[in-house]
Design an enzyme around this catalytic site. Structure first.
Site, PDB file in Angstrom:
ATOM      1  N   TYR A 123       0.938  -1.343   0.083  1.00 33.96           N
ATOM      2  CA  TYR A 123      -0.056   0.020   0.041  1.00 33.96           C
ATOM      3  C   TYR A 123       0.889   1.042  -0.157  1.00 33.96           C
ATOM      4  CZ  TYR A 123      -5.138  -0.263   0.213  1.00 33.96           C
ATOM      5  OH  TYR A 123      -6.388  -0.540  -0.142  1.00 33.96           O
TER       6      TYR A 123
ATOM      7  N   GLU B 278      -0.676   4.997  -0.462  1.00 33.58           N
ATOM      8  CA  GLU B 278      -1.106   6.092  -0.731  1.00 33.58           C
ATOM      9  C   GLU B 278      -0.423   7.253  -0.627  1.00 33.58           C
ATOM     10  OE1 GLU B 278      -4.989   6.016   1.442  1.00 33.58           O
ATOM     11  OE2 GLU B 278      -5.544   4.016   0.865  1.00 33.58           O
TER      12      GLU B 278
ATOM     13  N   ASP C 118      -7.125  13.649 -25.024  1.00 33.10           N
ATOM     14  CA  ASP C 118      -7.225  12.457 -24.826  1.00 33.10           C
ATOM     15  C   ASP C 118      -6.576  11.378 -25.742  1.00 33.10           C
ATOM     16  OD1 ASP C 118      -7.622   9.672 -24.245  1.00 33.10           O
ATOM     17  OD2 ASP C 118      -9.803  10.209 -23.420  1.00 33.10           O
TER      18      ASP C 118
ATOM     19  N   THR D 273      -4.463   6.147 -21.461  1.00 34.36           N
ATOM     20  CA  THR D 273      -4.236   4.789 -21.143  1.00 34.36           C
ATOM     21  C   THR D 273      -3.084   4.231 -21.506  1.00 34.36           C
ATOM     22  OG1 THR D 273      -5.412   3.905 -23.006  1.00 34.36           O
ATOM     23  CG2 THR D 273      -6.835   4.519 -20.874  1.00 34.36           C
TER      24      THR D 273
ATOM     25  N   LYS E 146      -3.095   0.651 -24.631  1.00 36.34           N
ATOM     26  CA  LYS E 146      -3.434   0.613 -26.228  1.00 36.34           C
ATOM     27  C   LYS E 146      -2.337   0.469 -26.895  1.00 36.34           C
ATOM     28  CE  LYS E 146      -8.281   2.391 -25.168  1.00 36.34           C
ATOM     29  NZ  LYS E 146      -8.153   3.262 -23.749  1.00 36.34           N
TER      30      LYS E 146
ATOM     31  N   ARG F 232      -2.732  -2.339 -18.064  1.00 35.92           N
ATOM     32  CA  ARG F 232      -4.079  -1.608 -17.947  1.00 35.92           C
ATOM     33  C   ARG F 232      -3.788  -0.434 -16.889  1.00 35.92           C
ATOM     34  NH1 ARG F 232      -7.655  -4.274 -20.995  1.00 35.92           N
ATOM     35  NH2 ARG F 232      -8.974  -2.445 -20.974  1.00 35.92           N
TER      36      ARG F 232
HETATM   37  N1  DSN Z   1     -12.986   0.865 -24.174  1.00 38.40           N
HETATM   38  C1  DSN Z   1     -11.962   1.676 -25.090  1.00 38.40           C
HETATM   39  C2  DSN Z   1     -11.931   1.703 -26.356  1.00 38.40           C
HETATM   40  O1  DSN Z   1     -12.228   0.420 -26.698  1.00 38.40           O
HETATM   41  O2  DSN Z   1     -11.699   2.387 -27.200  1.00 38.40           O
HETATM   42  C3  DSN Z   1     -12.023   3.204 -24.520  1.00 38.40           C
HETATM   43  O3  DSN Z   1     -12.123   3.376 -23.302  1.00 38.40           O
END
Ligand code: DSN
Length: 438
Positions: A45, A47, A191, A217, A220, A226
């Protein structure tokens, strides 16, 4: 007793190996990122932030988080980074809470035009419930309608404008967003979750010179665990020198508790991997593969939204064949061994549940080492599936979708021709490892 969960994981690995993954937001991670995710870091942990923790025993975690932050700062050339967001939606939430008061106005691309739910979709997400939202859309060429965006911005004076997408096949013109944001005094947030890997490799223009805050994120095209990261640019800090502190506070205590330390280490490893020449080669191949796939699909008579792609993804528009066909084709593709996702098309004639499009992209297959000639083969299989779906389609399916889709699924599951394609796809896919630098 052997816990059946392990057998299920083996089954999932086999599924991934024997299928072709075209979901543009997914990726396979390197063995190094994978090992970090299952490490002892999960047991701690932490925080707070480096050297400002609410728990003891974080001397090493501090160094890990510092490494992750510093690597991302260097990779993007930004002065502030937070790697603690659990994923993209809470990261967007933290940015909004740092920049706005509830009730102030947020502007983003509509979901039906390729935006994300958290870019201000009314009612169903926090972004539409806690803020007044105004949504912009696309022009007749399926590109962001900057005239409409400027008009709406002048009228509604948003506090924040989001330049971001989840199902948009074109390059984002961050400079144009900036002009409009400056005119109305709005914060500009990019984003870039989908395109981060392309940005790192110079395959998509960087938002850094133009925007105040960037969210991405990390799982991707960045090919990490993730999670998510928030960056503040020099421009953002020049406007508010405390912006980094505000974002830190919006993450914890604002929205989250302890950071996921294994994920933090995974982001550090992924950032190092993304700094290698081999990653630039990977991103270039994503683009080559996307262009080849788009051309091959169109040569076979399939329509693409905007007639092509400038990034890693494309949207097959099936509305001219039959409105709502996307839901059935996505299912039939899965039966045939190719997984993608159904998606709305601009001016969707049916609904998000039974949309007329399929969203596909090349990050997963490129990570496996597939090249242009493989994209042509994949296009052939997709076209065959579309044809089979068309002929197997139930005529009533347009009237009352749900029961008939169920009926279609039962039919597709047994379809000999779809199964024959699956055999070919499996034999092909098994030849490629899940992750390769080649
Ligand atoms: N779920 C993602 C996507 O498939 O583009 C976006 O958050």
């Amino acid at each position: 007793m052997v816990d059946p969960i392990f057998d299920l994981i083996t089954q999932e690995e086999t599924r991934q190996r024997e299928m072709i993954g075209l979901i543009p937001s997914e990726n396979h991670i390197s063995p190094e990122v994978s090992s970090v995710l299952s490490s002892c870091l999960n047991s701690k942990y932490s925080e707070g932030y480096s050297r400002r923790r609410y728990y003891e025993g974080n001397q090493i975690i501090d160094q890990i988080e510092d490494l992750a932050v510093n690597r991302v700062k260097k990779l993007f050339d930004v002065p502030y980074v937070n790697v603690q967001p659990y994923s993209g939606s809470p990261a967007n939430g933290a940015i909004y809470f740092a920049l706005m008061q509830p009730g102030e106005t947020l502007m983003g691309l509509a979901l039906s035009s390729g935006g994300h739910l958290t870019h201000g979709h009314p009612n169903v997400t926090f972004s539409g419930r806690y803020f007044k939202t105004v949504q912009y859309g696309l022009d007749s060429q399926a590109r962001i309608d900057f005239d409409q965006l400027a008009r709406l911005a002048r009228e509604h004076k948003p506090k924040v404008i989001v330049a971001g997408t989840t199902a948009y096949p074109f390059v984002l013109d961050f400079a144009k967003f900036r002009q409009i944001a400056d005119e109305v005094g709005a914060w500009l947030v990019a984003d870039i979750s989908h395109i981060t890997g392309l940005v790192v490799a110079g395959e998509h223009p960087s938002p850094v010179p133009h925007v105040d805050v960037i969210m991405s994120t990390t799982h991707k095209t960045f090919r990490g665990p993730r999670g998510a990261m928030i960056m503040v640019t020099q421009r953002g800090l020049d406007r508010d020198k405390d912006l980094g502190k505000k974002i830190d506070a919006a993450i914890i205590p604002g929205l989250q508790g302890g950071p996921h330390n294994a994920t933090t280490a995974g982001i550090a490893v992924a950032a190092e991997e993304a700094s290698r020449p081999a990653f630039i080669k990977y991103a270039k191949q994503i683009r080559t593969n996307a262009d080849t796939l788009a051309e091959a699909l169109q040569a076979k008579g399939l329509m693409l939204v905007g007639s092509g792609t400038e990034n890693h993804l494309m949207l097959i528009d099936l509305s001219a064949i039959s409105p709502g066909l996307g839901a059935q084709v996505a299912y039939a593709m899965d039966v045939a061994g190719i997984y993608a996702n159904r998606n709305t098309v601009p001016n969707e004639p049916v609904s998000p549940f039974y949309p007329s499009g399929i969203r596909i992209g090349t990050p997963l297959v490129t990570t496996r080492g597939m090249k242009a000639k493989d994209m042509k083969q994949i296009a052939t299989w997709i076209q065959q599936v579309v044809e089979l779906t068309q002929s197997a389609r139930l005529p009533e399916v347009q009237a009352e979708r749900s029961p008939f889709l169920k009926e279609f699924r039962a039919k597709a599951d047994k379809d000999k021709k779809l199964r024959a394609i699956r055999q070919e796809v499996s034999a092909f896919a098994r030849e490629f490892p899940l992750f390769t630098w080649k």
